[in-house]
Design a protein around this motif. Structure first.
Motif, PDB file in Angstrom:
ATOM      1  N   ASN A 648       0.839  -1.040   0.048  1.00  0.00           N
ATOM      2  CA  ASN A 648       0.108   0.019  -0.127  1.00  0.00           C
ATOM      3  C   ASN A 648       0.621   1.324  -0.290  1.00  0.00           C
ATOM      4  O   ASN A 648       1.841   1.341   0.732  1.00  0.00           O
ATOM      5  CB  ASN A 648      -0.391   0.131   1.132  1.00  0.00           C
ATOM      6  CG  ASN A 648      -1.950  -1.382   1.360  1.00  0.00           C
ATOM      7  OD1 ASN A 648      -2.357  -1.624   0.254  1.00  0.00           O
ATOM      8  ND2 ASN A 648      -2.637  -1.348   2.540  1.00  0.00           N
ATOM      9  N   ILE A 649       0.515   1.932  -0.819  1.00  0.00           N
ATOM     10  CA  ILE A 649       0.920   4.161  -1.087  1.00  0.00           C
ATOM     11  C   ILE A 649       0.252   4.652  -0.867  1.00  0.00           C
ATOM     12  O   ILE A 649      -0.157   4.576  -1.835  1.00  0.00           O
ATOM     13  CB  ILE A 649       1.908   3.430  -2.435  1.00  0.00           C
ATOM     14  CG1 ILE A 649       3.293   2.360  -2.170  1.00  0.00           C
ATOM     15  CG2 ILE A 649       2.860   4.684  -2.560  1.00  0.00           C
ATOM     16  CD1 ILE A 649       3.999   2.146  -3.832  1.00  0.00           C
ATOM     17  N   ASP A 672       1.003 -11.165 -10.420  1.00  0.00           N
ATOM     18  CA  ASP A 672      -0.415 -11.930 -10.471  1.00  0.00           C
ATOM     19  C   ASP A 672       0.021 -12.308  -8.623  1.00  0.00           C
ATOM     20  O   ASP A 672      -0.640 -12.571  -7.966  1.00  0.00           O
ATOM     21  CB  ASP A 672      -0.197 -13.396 -11.012  1.00  0.00           C
ATOM     22  CG  ASP A 672      -0.353 -13.462 -12.376  1.00  0.00           C
ATOM     23  OD1 ASP A 672      -1.516 -12.262 -12.910  1.00  0.00           O
ATOM     24  OD2 ASP A 672      -0.468 -13.965 -13.215  1.00  0.00           O
ATOM     25  N   GLU A 673       1.158 -12.259  -8.242  1.00  0.00           N
ATOM     26  CA  GLU A 673       1.406 -12.469  -6.935  1.00  0.00           C
ATOM     27  C   GLU A 673       1.553 -11.567  -6.372  1.00  0.00           C
ATOM     28  O   GLU A 673       1.736 -11.373  -4.946  1.00  0.00           O
ATOM     29  CB  GLU A 673       2.693 -13.596  -6.564  1.00  0.00           C
ATOM     30  CG  GLU A 673       2.986 -15.052  -7.343  1.00  0.00           C
ATOM     31  CD  GLU A 673       4.200 -15.635  -7.379  1.00  0.00           C
ATOM     32  OE1 GLU A 673       4.877 -15.107  -6.432  1.00  0.00           O
ATOM     33  OE2 GLU A 673       4.327 -16.590  -8.160  1.00  0.00           O
ATOM     34  N   VAL A 674       2.297 -10.126  -6.045  1.00  0.00           N
ATOM     35  CA  VAL A 674       2.681  -9.402  -5.650  1.00  0.00           C
ATOM     36  C   VAL A 674       1.644  -7.539  -6.581  1.00  0.00           C
ATOM     37  O   VAL A 674       1.359  -8.066  -8.314  1.00  0.00           O
ATOM     38  CB  VAL A 674       3.346  -9.086  -5.071  1.00  0.00           C
ATOM     39  CG1 VAL A 674       4.470  -9.540  -4.278  1.00  0.00           C
ATOM     40  CG2 VAL A 674       4.914  -8.834  -6.740  1.00  0.00           C
ATOM     41  N   LYS A 675       0.822  -6.779  -5.804  1.00  0.00           N
ATOM     42  CA  LYS A 675       0.563  -6.072  -6.951  1.00  0.00           C
ATOM     43  C   LYS A 675       0.662  -4.219  -5.223  1.00  0.00           C
ATOM     44  O   LYS A 675       0.968  -4.826  -4.156  1.00  0.00           O
ATOM     45  CB  LYS A 675      -1.475  -6.276  -6.048  1.00  0.00           C
ATOM     46  CG  LYS A 675      -1.509  -7.451  -7.293  1.00  0.00           C
ATOM     47  CD  LYS A 675      -2.960  -7.454  -6.909  1.00  0.00           C
ATOM     48  CE  LYS A 675      -4.079  -8.410  -8.411  1.00  0.00           C
ATOM     49  NZ  LYS A 675      -5.216  -8.523  -8.219  1.00  0.00           N
ATOM     50  N   VAL A 676       0.560  -3.281  -6.414  1.00  0.00           N
ATOM     51  CA  VAL A 676       1.029  -2.329  -5.490  1.00  0.00           C
ATOM     52  C   VAL A 676      -0.987  -1.269  -5.565  1.00  0.00           C
ATOM     53  O   VAL A 676      -1.521  -1.563  -6.533  1.00  0.00           O
ATOM     54  CB  VAL A 676       1.263  -0.987  -6.639  1.00  0.00           C
ATOM     55  CG1 VAL A 676       2.030  -0.022  -5.931  1.00  0.00           C
ATOM     56  CG2 VAL A 676       2.977  -1.936  -6.776  1.00  0.00           C
ATOM     57  N   LYS A 677      -0.759  -0.790  -4.661  1.00  0.00           N
ATOM     58  CA  LYS A 677      -2.399  -0.196  -4.287  1.00  0.00           C
ATOM     59  C   LYS A 677      -1.789   1.266  -3.716  1.00  0.00           C
ATOM     60  O   LYS A 677      -1.424   1.577  -2.715  1.00  0.00           O
ATOM     61  CB  LYS A 677      -3.387  -1.638  -3.438  1.00  0.00           C
ATOM     62  CG  LYS A 677      -4.673  -0.696  -2.758  1.00  0.00           C
ATOM     63  CD  LYS A 677      -5.095  -1.519  -2.066  1.00  0.00           C
ATOM     64  CE  LYS A 677      -6.734  -0.318  -1.655  1.00  0.00           C
ATOM     65  NZ  LYS A 677      -7.409  -1.358  -0.725  1.00  0.00           N
ATOM     66  N   ILE A 678      -2.134   1.832  -4.308  1.00  0.00           N
ATOM     67  CA  ILE A 678      -2.051   3.653  -4.589  1.00  0.00           C
ATOM     68  C   ILE A 678      -3.291   3.693  -3.363  1.00  0.00           C
ATOM     69  O   ILE A 678      -5.061   3.841  -3.956  1.00  0.00           O
ATOM     70  CB  ILE A 678      -2.501   4.218  -5.460  1.00  0.00           C
ATOM     71  CG1 ILE A 678      -1.120   3.758  -6.064  1.00  0.00           C
ATOM     72  CG2 ILE A 678      -2.198   5.385  -5.032  1.00  0.00           C
ATOM     73  CD1 ILE A 678       0.280   3.711  -6.366  1.00  0.00           C
TER      74      ILE A 678
END
Length: 847
Positions: A648-649, A672-678
């Motif tokens: 989370n950013i 698919d394994e890691v995601k960036v969430k603004i």
């Protein structure tokens, strides 16, 4: 009396048919059905039987005692108008007891069943009388209710007749007034002679009545009218006669008539509207609307805005129809409100965008043209946002837009290509065509903008301009000397070589395009960049495309609106107006608009606010819908693929374009394994509320060319939030990439460490089959897993049970050495098989 049927007789006497048939049978009358007729003789026989059974014989009457009982009940009856009325019901009961003489009953010997029959008859009679009394009471109650209902109807009819009579009298009075008015217009009545002043003065304490002419004339500038009450009649005296004059002959008529039905209006409601504006749309006074809102529990003032839901409730409460304002209606109203710039089309300066790969000298070239030092003050030597500058040359003015060349600023380069007239493509002569160079060519062609190629850094020894031409020709950019339509100019941004030729090429291209625009009327333009200044508030860089933008104009851009409080040019000097192709910074907006939003000048600030609030509501609805869809999508993906690592950013940048570029670049790092969430992205300094939001969402705070204030720094220390500052975009992207790499699950790899070939198989009482092997590659270790291969096909996977060298247990045996191997739980080892020993190794993964 004629013969009647049993059924008719039962209705007359009020006795059920079954009971009457039973009594007829007891009287000796042969009747079995209700449809049989009963003659007069049979009726007399039944009557004689009933008299005997009730104690009345032919020889006279015995002594009788009659007891009467009366009770009162109250019933509530509901009328037609919903009012309830209490009705008193009186129930009267009577019982008669007969005592016979003893001598009368002594002559014949009474039968034992007679007293029993007589008592039963008395009980039956009492029950019958009680039933009839109850029926009579209910009938009386019903009659009283009907009487009350009739009385109410009569009262309503009387009121209606009274209203009709009054209406008829009113109509008759109006006719009389009209006739009197017409007669007065034809011939004015003879004026009443005024009494002499002496007579008036002789009566002290009384005011002098003005003469007729004075009454008619009145004071100067006053309308000739006399108001008389409707229930009085005017009288005048003259020549000994009293003449009745209708009141309406001297009274003025109202200027309006009461409507026969309530007026229902359709009220178009935006996302937000003030109480005063809503009152105007409803055609009522604002205090009445405020009173209605207070009755609903909403305390407001006349200038306070209310949302659409509250406005809808109060509009429907007042009897009108609320219609939500649609986007099409709003666009139509906006098109009407935003007047097109008028006036003669005049030549305007060209808008030139400088594009190219990072570090190819775009800003240095513009720096030389402007004779300033812009590139030296930029972080990392690269442009982080769009800069707009107006430069005056010998052949006229030129507006330059400097776009960043980093890969993350794709959207900013595309936006620069859309608002420009000519694109200067800067290519380094030593590097040649690079990825962002190709991207700039694609943006220019997509926008239909002509290209002028500036081959920079020709002063370097390794410069090769012909290589640039060859590589660009592969992307359909053909030089003029090769028969194409693209001008190639060799320049040096540091020494200034060829800069004049570049400006001449730009002016030549502008003359061919014949750029013109109206310089009068309401301005239209586009937002180039926006930022949040702590001292001045939202600041937007606007490029005027048509019309004239003046200080004090009301502008609408995207979801923001406001009045231009101040304007500055690219050097920070205040200006009062800006014409076509002029970039200016403006103050006074309600927030920071998105880069690329259109700018319109409206005459009505209320309309600008209405449209802006409507767009904000639509954006909020679409954002909530997308978040809900994302949540559902995440739920299903987590159910199918397991938990997904997320970083989370919370992002804060100095300008809108940088925030947009950072958001896009970081979201592209997701897999698919890691995601960036603004969690949130905004413009301006980092505040305490940002830190609280980051703490609640477990986010990393990234500040790009911004800093945290004192409250935010204190919150960071107290809540232990990860806060990082960056001034170069690729450094921020690299750090986020490393954080994502730490969330990746390690990759498990198998490494073969040894291979042994089975030469012979021996039998052991302790281990079963023991393979005598020769280690041909690597080493054999005791604690590692093994595979048994036959003809290079795996036939068994397991582990070693024993590893010996001669008679000694050993931990490992190296290549070229004999050993004995016992495979655990497997005895089908044959000569020629191979035993493979391997180990599993964790390898850290990166994006």
């Amino acid at each position: 009396m004629t013969d009647v049927t049993v059924k008719q007789l039962s209705e007359v006497v009020g006795t059920p048919v079954e009971r009457l048939l039973e009594q007829l049978g007891e009287a000796g009358v042969d009747v079995s059905s209700a449809d049989q007729k009963v003659t007069e003789e049979q009726k007399l026989k039944l009557l004689e039987h009933l008299r005997k059974s009730h104690g009345k014989g032919a020889g006279g009457e015995g002594k009788k005692i009659t007891l009467r009982r009366k009770s009162t009940q109250e019933l509530r009856v509901t009328g037609s108008q919903g009012r309830s009325k209490t009705v008193s019901v009186e129930v009267r009961r009577r019982r008669t007891y007969v005592k016979r003489d003893e001598a009368e009953g002594a002559a014949p010997e009474p039968q034992p069943a007679a007293p029993v029959a007589s008592k039963a008859a008395q009980i039956a009679k009492q029950v019958e009388e009680e039933r009839q009394a109850a029926v009579a009471a209910s009938r009386r109650a019903e009659e009283e209710r009907k009487a009350a209902e009739a009385e109410r109807k009569a009262e309503a009819e009387r009121k209606a007749e009274e209203a009709a009579r009054q209406e008829a009298e009113e109509a008759e009075r109006r006719k009389v007034e009209e006739a009197a008015r017409a007669e007065q217009e034809k011939a004015a009545p003879e004026p009443i002679p005024a009494p002499p002043p002496e007579a008036e003065s002789a009566k002290p304490g009384r005011r002098r009545r003005p003469a007729a002419k004075e009454r008619e004339a009145g004071p100067p500038g006053r309308r000739e009218e006399l108001h008389v009450a409707s229930d009085k009649r005017g009288r005048r005296k003259g020549k000994g006669k009293t003449t009745r004059v209708a009141a309406a002959a001297v009274a003025s008529k109202h200027g309006f008539e009461r409507p026969t039905a309530p007026v229902v209006r359709e009220v178009a409601l935006p996302e937000s509207i003030t109480v005063g504006e809503l009152a105007q749309k409803l055609a009522i006074k604002a205090p009445e609307l405020i009173k209605a809102l207070m009755g609903m529990g909403v305390m407001v003032t006349i200038n306070q805005p209310i949302d659409r839901d509250t406005a809808t409730l109060v509009v429907e409460e007042l009897g009108h129809v609320a219609v939500p304002m649609q986007q099409a209606d709003l666009d139509e109203e906006l098109a009407v409100a935003a007047a097109e710039p008028t006036g003669e089309l005049k030549p305007r300066p060209p808008v030139v965008t400088i594009m190219g790969h990072v570090d190819h000298g775009k800003t240095s070239l513009l720096d030389y043209i402007r004779s300033t030092r812009v590139a030296a003050g930029e972080a990392g030597g690269i442009t982080q946002h769009i800069g707009a500058y107006h430069v005056k040359t010998d052949r006229g003015g030129i507006t330059f837009l400097d776009t960043p060349g980093h890969a993350a600023f794709t959207a900013m380069r595309a936006r620069g290509a859309k608002v420009t007239d000519i694109v200067i493509l800067v290519v380094s002569a030593d590097d040649g065509v690079m990825p962002q160079t190709v991207e700039a060519v694609q943006h220019a062609k997509a926008a239909g903008v002509p290209l002028v190629v500036a081959v920079n850094k020709i002063d370097k020894p390794e410069a090769d301009p012909e290589r640039v031409k060859n590589e660009l020709s592969q992307h359909e950019v053909i030089p003029e000397e090769w028969g194409g339509d693209t001008q190639f100019v060799h320049v040096s941004a540091l020494k200034g070589t060829g800069v004049e030729n570049l400006l001449e090429a730009v002016n030549l291209q502008a003359e061919l395009m014949e750029l013109k625009a109206p310089a009068e009327g309401a301005a239209q333009g586009v937002v180039i960049e926006s930022r949040l200044d702590k001292g001045r508030g939202p600041v937007a860089t606007i490029l005027v495309q048509r019309g004239m933008l003046n200080k004090g104009d009301v502008i609408l851009t995207g979801q923001e609106f406001g009045r231009v409080r101040a304007m500055f040019d690219e050097s920070g000097k205040p200006v009062k107006s800006a014409g076509p192709s002029m970039p200016v910074e403006i103050l006074g907006l309600s927030g920071t608009p998105n880069a690329g939003d259109d700018v319109l000048v409206l005459e009505d600030e209320r309309k600008a606010r209405e449209v802006a609030l409507f767009r904000q509501g639509k954006f909020r609805e679409s954002k909530l819908a997308s978040q809900q869809a994302a949540k559902l999508e995440n739920i299903f993906s987590q159910m199918q693929e397991g938990e997904v690592g997320t970083v989370n950013i919370l992002l804060k940048a100095d300008v809108q374009g940088s925030a947009e570029a950072l958001r896009d670049a970081m979201e592209k790092l997701s897999t698919d394994e890691v995601k960036v969430k603004i969690v949130a992205a905004g413009v301006g300094g980092i505040t305490e509320s940002d830190i609280n939001l980051a703490k609640a969402s477990d986010a990393i705070v990234i500040g790009f060319n911004v800093r945290a204030d004192a409250g935010a720094r204190k919150a960071v220390a107290e809540q232990d939030v990860d806060l990082r500052y960056y001034s170069v975009i690729y450094e921020a992207i690299d750090d986020v990439k490393q954080a994502l790499s730490g969330l990746l699950s390690p990759e498990m790899r198998e490494e073969i460490i040894g291979l042994a070939e089975v030469k012979d198989v021996f039998k052991s009482s302790q281990f079963g089959a023991v393979a005598g092997c020769l280690v041909v590659d690597g080493m054999i270790k005791r604690g590692n897993p093994i595979r048994v291969l036959r003809d290079n096909v795996v036939i068994y996977e397991g582990e070693l049970e024993s590893l010996r060298r001669f008679k000694d247990d050993v931990n490992e045996v190296r290549a070229g050495t004999d050993c004995g191997i016992a495979v655990k739980n497997y005895n089908d080892v044959k000569p020629g098989d191979q035993i493979e020993v391997y180990q599993r190794v964790e390898v850290a993964r990166t994006l």
